[in-house]
Design an enzyme around this catalytic site. Structure first.
Site, short mmCIF file in Angstrom:
data_model
loop_
_atom_site.label_atom_id
_atom_site.label_comp_id
_atom_site.label_asym_id
_atom_site.label_seq_id
_atom_site.Cartn_x
_atom_site.Cartn_y
_atom_site.Cartn_z
N GLY A 13 3.65 1.26 22.48
CA GLY A 13 5.06 0.93 22.66
C GLY A 13 5.65 0.05 21.56
O GLY A 13 6.86 -0.03 21.42
N ASP A 47 4.70 -6.08 4.22
CA ASP A 47 3.28 -5.70 4.15
C ASP A 47 2.58 -6.60 3.14
O ASP A 47 2.96 -6.66 1.97
CB ASP A 47 3.15 -4.24 3.69
CG ASP A 47 1.70 -3.80 3.63
OD1 ASP A 47 1.16 -3.44 4.69
OD2 ASP A 47 1.09 -3.88 2.54
N TYR A 52 -4.20 -9.95 -1.56
CA TYR A 52 -3.11 -10.07 -2.54
C TYR A 52 -2.88 -11.51 -2.99
O TYR A 52 -2.16 -11.76 -3.96
CB TYR A 52 -1.78 -9.49 -1.99
CG TYR A 52 -1.84 -8.05 -1.56
CD1 TYR A 52 -2.88 -7.21 -1.96
CD2 TYR A 52 -0.85 -7.51 -0.75
CE1 TYR A 52 -2.93 -5.88 -1.53
CE2 TYR A 52 -0.89 -6.18 -0.34
CZ TYR A 52 -1.94 -5.38 -0.72
OH TYR A 52 -1.98 -4.08 -0.30
N LYS A 81 -4.05 -7.76 6.19
CA LYS A 81 -5.28 -6.95 6.20
C LYS A 81 -6.52 -7.80 6.02
O LYS A 81 -6.52 -8.75 5.22
CB LYS A 81 -5.21 -5.90 5.08
CG LYS A 81 -3.91 -5.15 5.03
CD LYS A 81 -3.84 -4.08 3.96
CE LYS A 81 -2.41 -3.57 3.79
NZ LYS A 81 -1.63 -4.26 2.76
N HIS A 114 -8.77 -3.47 5.64
CA HIS A 114 -8.20 -3.05 4.35
C HIS A 114 -8.93 -1.84 3.76
O HIS A 114 -8.32 -0.96 3.17
CB HIS A 114 -8.26 -4.23 3.37
CG HIS A 114 -7.27 -4.14 2.25
ND1 HIS A 114 -6.65 -5.23 1.71
CD2 HIS A 114 -6.76 -3.08 1.57
CE1 HIS A 114 -5.82 -4.85 0.75
NE2 HIS A 114 -5.88 -3.54 0.64
N LYS A 275 6.97 -1.40 -3.07
CA LYS A 275 6.91 -2.78 -3.58
C LYS A 275 7.98 -2.97 -4.65
O LYS A 275 8.16 -2.12 -5.53
CB LYS A 275 5.52 -3.05 -4.18
CG LYS A 275 5.41 -4.39 -4.92
CD LYS A 275 5.62 -4.27 -6.42
CE LYS A 275 5.63 -5.60 -7.13
NZ LYS A 275 5.95 -5.51 -8.57
N VAL A 277 9.86 -6.59 -6.84
CA VAL A 277 10.28 -7.99 -6.92
C VAL A 277 11.64 -8.08 -7.61
O VAL A 277 12.12 -9.16 -7.91
CB VAL A 277 9.24 -8.86 -7.68
CG1 VAL A 277 7.97 -9.03 -6.85
CG2 VAL A 277 8.90 -8.28 -9.05
N ASN A 285 15.80 0.37 -2.48
CA ASN A 285 14.75 1.02 -1.68
C ASN A 285 15.04 0.95 -0.18
O ASN A 285 14.40 1.64 0.61
CB ASN A 285 13.38 0.38 -1.98
CG ASN A 285 12.95 0.63 -3.41
OD1 ASN A 285 13.46 1.52 -4.07
ND2 ASN A 285 12.01 -0.17 -3.89
N1 LIG Z 1 -3.90 -0.61 1.79
C1 LIG Z 1 -4.13 -0.51 0.50
O1 LIG Z 1 -5.27 -0.36 0.03
C2 LIG Z 1 -2.96 -0.58 -0.43
C3 LIG Z 1 -3.11 -0.19 -1.78
C4 LIG Z 1 -1.99 -0.25 -2.59
C5 LIG Z 1 -0.77 -0.66 -2.09
N2 LIG Z 1 -0.66 -1.07 -0.79
C6 LIG Z 1 0.64 -1.55 -0.22
O2 LIG Z 1 1.63 -0.57 -0.52
C7 LIG Z 1 2.68 -1.16 -1.28
C8 LIG Z 1 3.30 -0.16 -2.21
O3 LIG Z 1 2.37 0.35 -3.16
P1 LIG Z 1 2.35 -0.07 -4.70
O4 LIG Z 1 2.92 -1.42 -4.85
O5 LIG Z 1 0.99 0.15 -5.22
O6 LIG Z 1 3.27 1.01 -5.42
P2 LIG Z 1 4.77 1.56 -5.27
O7 LIG Z 1 5.50 0.89 -4.20
O8 LIG Z 1 4.65 3.04 -5.26
O9 LIG Z 1 5.39 1.17 -6.68
C9 LIG Z 1 5.74 -0.15 -6.98
C10 LIG Z 1 6.20 -0.19 -8.44
O10 LIG Z 1 7.39 0.56 -8.61
C11 LIG Z 1 8.43 -0.27 -9.15
N3 LIG Z 1 9.64 0.06 -8.38
C12 LIG Z 1 9.92 -0.29 -7.10
N4 LIG Z 1 11.08 0.23 -6.69
C13 LIG Z 1 11.56 0.93 -7.75
C14 LIG Z 1 12.74 1.69 -7.94
N5 LIG Z 1 13.65 1.83 -6.98
N6 LIG Z 1 12.94 2.26 -9.16
C15 LIG Z 1 12.02 2.11 -10.15
N7 LIG Z 1 10.87 1.40 -10.01
C16 LIG Z 1 10.65 0.82 -8.82
C17 LIG Z 1 7.97 -1.69 -8.93
O11 LIG Z 1 8.42 -2.53 -9.97
P3 LIG Z 1 9.37 -3.83 -9.68
O12 LIG Z 1 8.61 -4.75 -8.78
O13 LIG Z 1 9.55 -4.40 -11.06
O14 LIG Z 1 10.62 -3.28 -9.09
C18 LIG Z 1 6.46 -1.56 -8.98
O15 LIG Z 1 6.01 -1.55 -10.31
C19 LIG Z 1 1.97 -2.32 -1.97
O16 LIG Z 1 2.85 -3.24 -2.54
C20 LIG Z 1 1.12 -2.85 -0.85
O17 LIG Z 1 1.89 -3.64 0.04
C21 LIG Z 1 -1.73 -1.00 0.04
#
Ligand SMILES: NC(=O)c1ccc[n+]([C@@H]2O[C@H](COP(=O)([O-])OP(=O)(O)OC[C@H]3O[C@@H](n4cnc5c(N)ncnc54)[C@H](OP(=O)(O)O)[C@@H]3O)[C@@H](O)[C@H]2O)c1
Length: 333
Positions: A13, A47, A52, A81, A114, A275, A277, A285
């Site tokens: 839920g 998340d 991290y 995680k 994780h 992700k 910053v 997004n």
């Molecule tokens: N469970 C796991 O093992 C695992 C592994 C990887 C990730 N994760 C989680 O998933 C989240 C997302 O994955 P990720 O961070 O690897 O990759 P992502 O979200 O696919 O890509 C993030 C990257 O894209 C850029 N970006 C974000 N929005 C954008 C936009 N609208 N236009 C152009 N560029 C953009 C960001 O740069 P700027 O910050 O400069 O905008 C950053 O370099 C992570 O942050 C984390 O919380 C979990």
């Protein structure tokens, strides 16, 4: 007006907002501001992970939001995680309490394991290494006893729901069959070139919801590989935000490629955690609720799937992990 697509609902839920803020590689000094902006924008799902190293700064930003009186704890959906160094039953409570302390919370909404591959617990190091540089694996990871310890955290009120990340279908099935409290969510790599259709269908049949990490293709992953001394040339190179099909569809809706990529995943009922910053991109997004991709657009985007060969979070990140008995990617899904 596009139909409302705000949450996915767990078997128990609880509702998980379909868009969350990812924070992997969001470093200290920038992640707090990113969370502030996200909360102002309307994000309620954040998340993070012990791995991290940014939970404390996120905790400060959450406290600020809660203290302002504009937000209540029950409005938020916070995910963290268990690190691989905690992949044994007796370590789960210790690591969850550390995360809760850092986040300044009494519970998380979702606590995930994780990664199924455990590493040795050496003085709190997230990825302890031998002198030769190899990660010190713990070859005795027992995912069933680990899950029992996760369930105890729900009983203790420290996590409302529990789930898995980077587990394959056989591992999920083993846990699901042994579970008293079922996994509510699976977080895995999922993007336009690796759509995880088989794994998503498998989870759906078990009523396990799915969250997509790297929904934009994680363009800065090479930084991590370089920092860990890995070979960036071995990384699978994907650039979904420059795909011509995605760009053409984006143009049609006057949206960006990133927004189309997120929307494509959301319309499959899958949670996204992009992700950023950067204030403009954080807002961009989240600006994905005012349009809907047609069936034809969805079909065209579906056809871009190339399957597991486009998995980017593979052995390159930590090659020795592939020797572990619970390494998840020796099987297709
Ligand atoms: N469970 C796991 O093992 C695992 C592994 C990887 C990730 N994760 C989680 O998933 C989240 C997302 O994955 P990720 O961070 O690897 O990759 P992502 O979200 O696919 O890509 C993030 C990257 O894209 C850029 N970006 C974000 N929005 C954008 C936009 N609208 N236009 C152009 N560029 C953009 C960001 O740069 P700027 O910050 O400069 O905008 C950053 O370099 C992570 O942050 C984390 O919380 C979990």
């Amino acid at each position: 007006m596009a139909p409302k697509l705000e949450n996915v609902t767990f078997f128990n839920g609880h509702k998980m907002p379909i868009v969350g803020l990812g924070t992997f590689q969001s470093s200290k000094g920038e992640v707090g501001r990113a969370v502030d902006i996200a909360l102002e924008t309307g994000y309620r799902h954040i998340d993070t992970a012990y791995m991290y190293g940014n939970e404390a700064e996120i905790g400060q930003a959450l406290k600020k939001g809660l203290d302002s009186g504009k937000l209540k704890r029950e409005d938020l959906f916070i995910v963290t995680k268990l690190p691989p160094a905690g992949n044994r039953a007796e370590s789960v409570e210790k690591y969850l309490k550390k995360s809760l302390d850092a986040l300044q919370l009494s519970y998380v909404d979702l606590y995930l394991i994780h990664h199924p591959v455990g590493v040795q617990d050496v003085g709190g190091q997230t990825l302890p290494r031998h002198k030769d540089g190899n990660v010190l694996l713990d070859m005795n990871t027992d995912i069933i006893s680990l899950w029992k310890a996760m369930e105890a955290q729900v009983d203790a009120g420290r996590a409302h729901s529990i789930g898995l990340s980077n587990f394959n279908s056989s591992q999920i099935k083993r846990i699901w069959q042994a579970a008293r409290i079922k996994p509510a969510n699976l977080q895995v790599e999922l993007h336009i070139y690796f759509q995880q259709r088989e794994l998503a269908a498998f989870c759906k049949a078990l009523d396990v919801t799915v969250c997509a990490y790297a929904p934009l293709g994680s363009p800065q992953l090479s930084n991590v590989v370089r920092a860990r001394g890995g070979d960036v040339n071995k990384l699978v190179s994907v650039s979904p935000m420059s795909d011509p099909v995605v760009s053409r569809i984006a143009e049609k809706y006057k949206k960006t490629a990133a927004q189309v990529l997120l929307r494509h995943i959301m319309q499959r009922g899958i949670v996204v955690i992009p992700k950023s910053v950067n204030p403009d991109r954080i807002k961009q997004n989240f600006d994905v609720f005012d349009f809907e991709l047609t069936e034809e657009d969805m079909d065209e985007l579906d056809a871009l799937d190339k399957g597991p060969k486009c998995r980017i979070f593979n052995e390159v990140i930590a090659p020795e992990r592939a020797k572990h008995p619970e390494y998840p990617y020796h099987q297709r899904y």
